[in-house]
Design a protein around this motif. Structure first.
Motif, PDB file in Angstrom:
ATOM      1  N   LYS A 208       0.974  -1.201   0.004  1.00 48.28           N
ATOM      2  CA  LYS A 208      -0.091  -0.100  -0.049  1.00 48.28           C
ATOM      3  C   LYS A 208       0.922   1.476   0.019  1.00 48.28           C
ATOM      4  O   LYS A 208       0.170   2.452  -0.026  1.00 48.28           O
ATOM      5  N   ALA A 209       2.134   1.226   0.063  1.00 52.50           N
ATOM      6  CA  ALA A 209       3.072   2.445  -0.086  1.00 52.50           C
ATOM      7  C   ALA A 209       2.975   3.136  -1.208  1.00 52.50           C
ATOM      8  O   ALA A 209       2.561   2.569  -2.453  1.00 52.50           O
ATOM      9  N   GLU A 210       3.130   4.500  -0.935  1.00 55.23           N
ATOM     10  CA  GLU A 210       2.968   5.358  -2.148  1.00 55.23           C
ATOM     11  C   GLU A 210       4.178   5.373  -2.955  1.00 55.23           C
ATOM     12  O   GLU A 210       4.092   5.729  -4.049  1.00 55.23           O
ATOM     13  N   GLY A 211       5.273   4.867  -2.587  1.00 56.04           N
ATOM     14  CA  GLY A 211       6.522   4.847  -3.399  1.00 56.04           C
ATOM     15  C   GLY A 211       7.615   3.872  -2.618  1.00 56.04           C
ATOM     16  O   GLY A 211       7.350   3.546  -1.436  1.00 56.04           O
ATOM     17  N   PRO A 212       8.789   3.712  -3.068  1.00 55.33           N
ATOM     18  CA  PRO A 212       9.923   3.141  -2.525  1.00 55.33           C
ATOM     19  C   PRO A 212      10.472   4.122  -1.520  1.00 55.33           C
ATOM     20  O   PRO A 212      10.346   5.376  -1.345  1.00 55.33           O
ATOM     21  N   TYR A 213      11.190   3.348  -0.429  1.00 60.05           N
ATOM     22  CA  TYR A 213      11.967   4.026   0.715  1.00 60.05           C
ATOM     23  C   TYR A 213      13.296   3.747   0.474  1.00 60.05           C
ATOM     24  O   TYR A 213      13.776   2.614   0.631  1.00 60.05           O
ATOM     25  N   PRO A 214      14.229   4.761   0.061  1.00 60.12           N
ATOM     26  CA  PRO A 214      13.785   5.953  -0.283  1.00 60.12           C
ATOM     27  C   PRO A 214      13.703   6.206  -1.451  1.00 60.12           C
ATOM     28  O   PRO A 214      13.996   5.186  -2.359  1.00 60.12           O
ATOM     29  N   THR A 215      12.715   7.053  -2.164  1.00 60.18           N
ATOM     30  CA  THR A 215      12.534   7.514  -3.451  1.00 60.18           C
ATOM     31  C   THR A 215      13.673   8.393  -3.989  1.00 60.18           C
ATOM     32  O   THR A 215      13.928   9.186  -3.326  1.00 60.18           O
ATOM     33  N   MET A 216      14.225   7.815  -4.829  1.00 58.36           N
ATOM     34  CA  MET A 216      15.538   8.491  -5.260  1.00 58.36           C
ATOM     35  C   MET A 216      15.220   9.466  -6.604  1.00 58.36           C
ATOM     36  O   MET A 216      14.599   8.987  -7.566  1.00 58.36           O
TER      37      MET A 216
END
Length: 624
Positions: free
Chosen positions: A256-264
């Motif tokens: 359900k995440a909005e994007g990867p961690y971290p978003t590069m």
């Protein structure tokens, strides 16, 4: 300025190179939270205060006692390494702890966690600068926000800096803060606080840090994940972005995440900038590891937020202090906030099936709260209304009982076609008395429950001045709802996926209700026809049944009424016990030979739903 020294400094190994000497890579561990929103006590899966029963079942998350314990554990695990603990703002608003202590409780617990720096969020201005001053006087860590520009009259003075420089492991790390540009519209900073442009002020602050020889710079922002990606991460010489405001969960494992961690993000300077955010409400602790080369450029970044679940034992001393501070909150619950002339119906049966008095009241209160922002439509879920209110004095405790989930006001924009889709979702569980049933303000809609799911909305009109007009599918409207629905709760995925400029505005719905009742007392409960069920309303006139009083196409639906007609011997009054499949149209056809006379039976029996009759009920069949 606070200088943060660790016992285990980075080994300043000098590498022998043919061209001279260079420092080794520098590794920095960044722990961070954002959007605490006064979740002092632990929360359940609905982000509201966890009950004792839920705690016993290990179903709780977060809370300051559990968060403090995890932070202490992480610091111990990282002993000898370079560590920063950062707070990306919006610690205010969201529970009765804020309502009671106006930020002082939040300051006390954040101090115990020993944050290294914080940026203000827009909610920090909810009580104007007066409400923020007490917090700033109590916190023991620096607060940095470059685009908060106090005038000489401001009580804040110089307590909020554009940036700071912290020494961590023998290296200088610069931190620049920024808050959302539309803070004056979202909150109440007052006439003596100017909110400057986030990019311009951050850029200027970064340039000042570079002049001081600082080559590792973190942007600590409260502007939202999309803005961080599109603008902040592209500012020259920004190396890392730690953000808040949009309550974005970034993760490499959560679907359900909005994007990867971290978003590069690609910076125009030719390097990549890691952008992170860690959900909200104390449910996650961000955990980022950044490796810089000897020129201060990020070589690598990795990590993932840590879920603050029941496996983490809360800090006992913090739990004790939370319990002490909770005592006066019980007094708040007994506070009288208004008066109502009659009971306000918030019953489950009504609010999940039709317009109800509590639904109209809460939707109107929400819309009233944000009308100055140009918002014209409110939609809230009937299942979020958990009680009625008796006539007479209304206490804050009653308001909390009606709205116990600590949901906050959320605003966004949506096209008309998507509003209709949202209403269809709200009507999709009528047979199950689903909590998603949409209570509304600023619009009217009618529906036919006999139609298949996805095709039940008959008409939608929106309010324009004092009149109503058809919903324009192509037009973009401004809406208010609660943060649960705005994030896709109760099946309102269209809010999450199609909503634009979405923002969890706050404050809590229970506070919005209380304020509205206080301003409109004595309150007179009402419904005004903003929601109509076509089948139920059709019996009022013979001209209205076209959309729902049609002959049944299922052979079994007409059989019971046909059987009844066999025994009919005269045109005088008759009685009929409803069988499965009966409709008023079928009965009129059976008894009168003309289904169009169904309204005669409807009027004689209190206008029941023509196609949803209760099996076993006896109907009067008047003479033709």
């Amino acid at each position: 300025m606070i200088r943060h020294m660790r016992t285990g400094l980075m080994t300043a190994s000098i590498l022998a190179l043919s061209s001279g000497a260079a420092f080794a890579d520098y590794e920095l561990n960044i722990l961070h939270i954002n959007d605490l929103h006064s979740r002092i006590e632990s929360i359940n899966k609905f982000d509201s205060t966890c009950s004792t029963e839920e705690e016993g079942k290990n179903e709780c998350f977060g809370g300051v006692a559990r968060l403090k314990s995890l932070i202490d554990q992480k610091r111990q695990d990282l002993s000898g390494k370079n560590v920063l603990l950062l707070n990306a703002g919006d610690n205010f608003q969201g529970s009765l702890f804020f309502t009671t202590y106006k930020g002082l409780a939040e300051a006390e617990f954040l101090n115990l966690m020993k944050f290294d720096a914080m940026t203000v969020g827009n909610h920090e201005f909810d009580e104007s600068e007066d409400g923020l001053v007490g917090f700033l006087e109590k916190v023991e860590f620096p607060v940095v926000t470059a685009n908060v520009l106090p005038s000489y009259k401001s009580k804040i003075g110089d307590r909020i800096k554009p940036s700071i420089v912290l020494e961590v492991g023998g290296q200088k790390v610069g931190i620049v803060g920024a808050v959302a540009n539309d803070t004056p519209e979202l909150s109440s900073p007052g006439p003596d606080i100017l909110i400057g442009d986030d990019v311009a002020t951050t850029t200027a602050a970064v340039e000042e840090l570079k002049k001081q020889g600082v080559d590792k710079i973190i942007a600590l922002t409260h502007v939202g994940y999309p803005r961080d990606l599109a603008a902040i991460a592209k500012i020259p010489d920004v190396d890392v972005v730690v953000g808040g405001h949009s309550h974005s969960l970034l993760s490499n494992t959560d679907e359900k995440a909005e994007g990867p961690y971290p978003t590069m993000v690609d910076n125009p300077g030719g390097y990549k900038v890691p952008v992170v955010q860690a959900g909200s409400y104390s449910k996650y602790l961000g955990d980022l590891v950044v490796t810089f080369d000897d020129k201060g450029v990020v070589k690598a970044a990795k990590g993932d937020p840590i879920l603050v679940d029941s496996s983490i034992k809360p800090d006992q001393s913090v739990l004790t202090r939370v319990a002490e501070l909770a005592k006066p909150i019980e007094e708040l619950r007994s506070k009288i906030i208004g008066k109502t002339e009659a009971p306000i119906d918030g019953s489950r049966d009504n609010c999940r099936a039709k317009e109800c008095e509590m639904g109209s009241l809460v939707a109107d209160a929400m819309l009233d709260r944000v009308k100055g922002q140009g918002v014209t439509i409110a939609i809230t879920n009937g299942g979020g209304l958990r009680a009625s209110i008796d006539a007479g004095d209304v206490s804050m405790g009653e308001a909390i009982t009606v709205l116990p989930f600590q949901n906050t006001v959320a605003t966004f924009q949506l096209k008309g076609a998507d509003i209709k889709e949202a209403l269809e979702n709200g009507l999709s569980k009528l047979e199950e008395a689903g909590g998603r049933f949409p209570q509304v303000a600023g619009l009217k809609y009618s529906f036919d429950r006999s139609e298949p799911v996805g095709s039940r909305v008959v008409s939608v009109e929106v309010k324009d001045g004092e009149a109503y007009g058809p919903l324009d599918p192509a037009k973009t409207y401004s809406l208010v709802t609660n943060n649960y629905m705005r994030n896709g709760g109760d099946g309102y995925d269209v809010f999450k996926t199609k909503g634009e400029n979405a923002y969890d505005y706050g404050p809590g719905l229970e506070t919005v209700l209380a304020d509205y009742l206080a301003a409109h007392q004595p309150f007179k409960p009402y419904t005004d026809g903003r929601i109509t069920e076509v089948a139920a309303a059709a019996g009022a006139t013979a001209a209205e049944p076209a959309t729902e009083a049609k002959p049944a196409t299922d052979a079994t639906a007409t059989q019971p009424a046909t059987d009844a007609a066999v025994s009919t011997t005269a045109s005088g009054p008759q009685k009929h016990v409803i069988a499965k499949g009966d409709t008023l149209w079928d009965l009129a056809k059976a008894f009168y030979g003309d289904g169009a006379l169904w309204a005669k039976i409807s009027v004689a029996n209190g206008k029941p739903a023509p196609r949803h009759l209760h099996v076993g009920t006896e109907l009067e069949i008047p003479a033709k």
